[in-house]
Design a protein around this motif. Sequence first.
Motif, PDB file in Angstrom:
ATOM      1  N   GLY A  87       0.630  -1.295   0.117  1.00 55.48           N
ATOM      2  CA  GLY A  87       0.432   0.303  -0.133  1.00 55.48           C
ATOM      3  C   GLY A  87       0.955   1.050   0.399  1.00 55.48           C
ATOM      4  N   ILE A  88       0.795   2.377  -1.115  1.00 52.91           N
ATOM      5  CA  ILE A  88       1.378   3.274  -0.877  1.00 52.91           C
ATOM      6  C   ILE A  88       0.182   4.609  -1.040  1.00 52.91           C
ATOM      7  N   SER A  89       0.907   5.421   0.246  1.00 47.26           N
ATOM      8  CA  SER A  89      -0.640   6.255   0.788  1.00 47.26           C
ATOM      9  C   SER A  89       0.356   7.876   0.374  1.00 47.26           C
ATOM     10  N   ALA A  90      -0.165   8.768  -0.342  1.00 49.72           N
ATOM     11  CA  ALA A  90       0.527  10.302   0.013  1.00 49.72           C
ATOM     12  C   ALA A  90      -0.458  11.283  -0.663  1.00 49.72           C
ATOM     13  N   GLY A 128       4.980  11.947   2.944  1.00 45.21           N
ATOM     14  CA  GLY A 128       3.747  13.130   3.476  1.00 45.21           C
ATOM     15  C   GLY A 128       3.330  12.332   4.110  1.00 45.21           C
ATOM     16  N   SER A 129       2.809  13.576   5.169  1.00 39.93           N
ATOM     17  CA  SER A 129       2.025  13.529   6.671  1.00 39.93           C
ATOM     18  C   SER A 129       0.731  12.622   6.768  1.00 39.93           C
ATOM     19  N   GLN A 130       0.180  13.765   5.482  1.00 43.12           N
ATOM     20  CA  GLN A 130      -1.297  13.759   5.579  1.00 43.12           C
ATOM     21  C   GLN A 130      -2.066  12.593   5.910  1.00 43.12           C
ATOM     22  N   CYS A 131      -1.162  11.630   5.128  1.00 40.40           N
ATOM     23  CA  CYS A 131      -1.876  10.015   4.510  1.00 40.40           C
ATOM     24  C   CYS A 131      -1.916   9.530   5.706  1.00 40.40           C
ATOM     25  N   GLY A 132      -2.505   8.328   5.441  1.00 43.16           N
ATOM     26  CA  GLY A 132      -2.952   7.097   6.431  1.00 43.16           C
ATOM     27  C   GLY A 132      -3.136   5.596   5.819  1.00 43.16           C
ATOM     28  N   ALA A 133      -2.093   4.847   6.347  1.00 47.39           N
ATOM     29  CA  ALA A 133      -2.233   2.898   6.008  1.00 47.39           C
ATOM     30  C   ALA A 133      -2.945   2.595   7.222  1.00 47.39           C
ATOM     31  N   HIS A 134      -3.836   1.343   6.952  1.00 40.41           N
ATOM     32  CA  HIS A 134      -3.963   0.393   8.248  1.00 40.41           C
ATOM     33  C   HIS A 134      -4.636  -1.079   7.648  1.00 40.41           C
ATOM     34  N   THR A 135      -3.617  -1.552   8.602  1.00 38.04           N
ATOM     35  CA  THR A 135      -3.817  -3.303   8.407  1.00 38.04           C
ATOM     36  C   THR A 135      -4.702  -3.953   9.422  1.00 38.04           C
ATOM     37  N   PHE A 136      -5.920  -4.789   8.576  1.00 39.95           N
ATOM     38  CA  PHE A 136      -6.562  -5.602   8.972  1.00 39.95           C
ATOM     39  C   PHE A 136      -6.478  -6.720   8.922  1.00 39.95           C
ATOM     40  N   PRO A 137      -5.244  -8.044  10.016  1.00 39.78           N
ATOM     41  CA  PRO A 137      -5.508  -9.047   9.392  1.00 39.78           C
ATOM     42  C   PRO A 137      -6.543  -9.998   9.952  1.00 39.78           C
ATOM     43  N   TYR A 138      -7.215 -10.630   9.129  1.00 38.81           N
ATOM     44  CA  TYR A 138      -8.021 -11.625  10.091  1.00 38.81           C
ATOM     45  C   TYR A 138      -7.784 -13.130   9.885  1.00 38.81           C
ATOM     46  N   LEU A 139      -7.565 -14.184  11.304  1.00 37.58           N
ATOM     47  CA  LEU A 139      -7.452 -15.484  10.816  1.00 37.58           C
ATOM     48  C   LEU A 139      -8.092 -16.393  11.590  1.00 37.58           C
ATOM     49  N   LEU A 174       1.817   9.781  -8.557  1.00 38.17           N
ATOM     50  CA  LEU A 174       2.897  10.190  -7.450  1.00 38.17           C
ATOM     51  C   LEU A 174       3.949  10.823  -7.891  1.00 38.17           C
ATOM     52  N   GLU A 175       3.564  11.647  -8.843  1.00 30.65           N
ATOM     53  CA  GLU A 175       4.143  12.190  -9.674  1.00 30.65           C
ATOM     54  C   GLU A 175       4.597  14.391  -8.937  1.00 30.65           C
ATOM     55  N   GLY A 176       5.422  13.905  -8.492  1.00 28.84           N
ATOM     56  CA  GLY A 176       5.353  15.089  -7.213  1.00 28.84           C
ATOM     57  C   GLY A 176       4.920  14.935  -6.211  1.00 28.84           C
ATOM     58  N   SER A 177       4.627  13.700  -5.487  1.00 30.30           N
ATOM     59  CA  SER A 177       4.781  13.578  -4.067  1.00 30.30           C
ATOM     60  C   SER A 177       5.128  13.692  -3.529  1.00 30.30           C
ATOM     61  N   VAL A 178       6.117  13.460  -3.140  1.00 30.63           N
ATOM     62  CA  VAL A 178       7.599  14.266  -2.139  1.00 30.63           C
ATOM     63  C   VAL A 178       7.296  14.970  -1.507  1.00 30.63           C
ATOM     64  N   GLY A 179       6.791  14.698  -0.265  1.00 28.31           N
ATOM     65  CA  GLY A 179       6.993  15.150   0.941  1.00 28.31           C
ATOM     66  C   GLY A 179       8.126  16.172   1.788  1.00 28.31           C
TER      67      GLY A 179
END
Lengths: 250, 477
Positions: free
Chosen positions: B358-361, B393-404, B472-477
């Motif tokens: 997952g890539i978040s920007a 960058g700092s405004q984005c988010g990543a979340h992981t929900f693995p279920y077993l 992602l062009e220009g997405s450098v934070g």
Amino acid sequence: MSKVLEIKDLKAKIGNKDILKGLNLDLEEGKVHAIMGPNGAGKSTLSKAIVGHYDVEVTDGEIIYKGKNIVDEEPEERALDGIFLSFQNPVEIPGVNNAYFLRTAVNARRKHLGKPELNAAEFLRAMKADVAELGMKPELINRSLNEGFSGGEKKRNEILQMMMLEPDVVILDEIDSGLDIDALRAVSEGINKMKDGKRSFLVITHYSRILDYIEPDYIHVLKDGQIVHTGGSELVEQLEKEGYSSFEEK
Amino acid sequence: MAQEEVNKAITGEYNLGFEIDIEQDTVPPGLNDDVIKFISAKKDEPEWMLELRLKAYHKWLEMEEPDWGKLTYEKIDYNSISYFSAPKQAPESLDEVDPKILEAYEKLGIPLEEQKQLQGIAVDAVVDSVSVKTTYSEELKKHGVIFCSISDAIKDYPELVKKYMFSVVPMTDNYFAALNSAVFTDGTFVYIPKGVRCPMELSTYFRINALNTGQFERTLIVADEGSYVSYNEGCSAPTRDENQLHAAVVELVAMKDAEIKYSTIQNWYPGDEEGKGGIYNFVTKRGICEGDNSKISWTQVETGSSITWKYPSCVLKGDNSVGEFYSVAVTTLAQQADTGTKMIHLGKNTSSTIISKGISAMKGQNTYRGLVKIGAKAEGARNFSECDSLLIGSQCGAHTFPYLESKDSIGQVEHEATTTKISDEQLFYLRQRGINEEDAVSMIVHGFCKEVFSQLPMEYAVEARALLELTLEGSVG
């Protein structure tokens, strides 16, 4: 004697801490300058300031490279103009092929110099020759950049990059740390081969061991953010006997 | 680089955003029995299909839209959507295809002619809801491969369709699948006979075209015993202001010793910085490894849509069957993705691999949601999951929900998850070697996605790389 790099009254801090406190240093074309000093004297900060590392804030003074103050230049501009830093702890970049990375860097530099870019075959031929010379494991060129490399392999990889990029000023930050004697010899040979009477070297080291392999023209003693003494290779012996405490701050 | 500049660069005009003006044949917005009868009649369907559609519609009316995804969006008004639009005449050959459509393909970099000649890919191109062109079907026929629109399949191969449609994704599986079952307008049908290795990559390009028209594709791929097929799906859509609903269903069936490789590049319009105007993408994709030693592999590169809700899954029924899920999901601007997979182990010695990147920007929110279920009889089942997130960058988010879910400890499950911020030290290292900041970011991101890209067919991998760079062009934070 022409100066390739002149550092004038350089003051720099990391965070809120003043590290370089009015440092003066001239680098002569084609010479090997060693910077020696105790831990915390500002050796790494100096190398970071020269290459424009984001940790370091230059608050005063100038870094004149080839006649131009580069304090405000982007890191990549300084690199393209021929300043190379061999990192103390090269970072790992997963998934980025070592050869692909280096070819991109080499061609960026060649383009900057107005030279034709190397195609894949030309590049690989040149790279393989240097890899053999450094005694690097050939498979390392197709691995991810520095990923899973041993300490010695990382340092050899730094030197490989130096050889391929053909910079004008080479900064070696603690190049001997983590190297066994064979690796040290191979790395030193690589560096010595790059001496061509024009290229300048700044060897930053805590220990004098590396200076047995790379003979310096000048030794500068760095203490508390300033160069406190400059001399020839005879200083090594004095340092070994008396330690840094014998050199008073200015 | 200043954040402002970054935002400016990244929101640069959506380069696939253009519209084609084709005479449409569209029903008024809203959904009822008559609309479904209209769709079915328009497609000249047999009675049994209409009955199934109506059944699905009435089930759907009793269902509720799911809200468990980590997604925020305004409620969809299903009565404001038009459920059918199609170009009036289905052309017989490429010469008869509307030049504007061909031009659109040109802009997308996928001219039909060139693809036919250079790439050896058979293309079943869907503009809006009706297939306008199927190529290479003659060549495929020689091998007994059926590759046609689902509408044709309903008429020409009713027994196969009756047997397999709804067999993997039941019509009431979920809200969006039920809606699709009622109103699907077209899609693709593939059948690979016993022992046949499909002689070329099969590929469908979708394009959402008519204003305010939801698109409901239905795809069914059946790989009979010992066969192999690789299927590529790629999409793009023009810029528009209203949110567009897309609810596709894909069903895969792999019989004994068969293998299906399904690759997707999805770059629908992501909306603007506030998320306005993007595609809502609610997709149900599932494959069943029906026979022993069969294999299903999903690879997806998801860069578009404002909302993505998608879990390509594998039901590993046959002994020794293998399920794979390789995913790169990029969310930038105000995009939200809740995506992942389900690996249902039923047979003995089944194995599954999940690699999710997952890539978040910017303000992008990226959620991995995955289920690994080991059934009571799945002795020797194995799963390996790796879910990595990269934040720019700092405004984005990543979340992981693995279920077993595993009743007994008969399976072996390994899970690894990492979240990394694109490292300043990595960026600096590359820049110190003379590589500019943009190129350095792109190099690090490509490195991050490498395991997934290496699963794509070659031309597709090249396309994916280019798309990622553009996104992602220009997405450098």
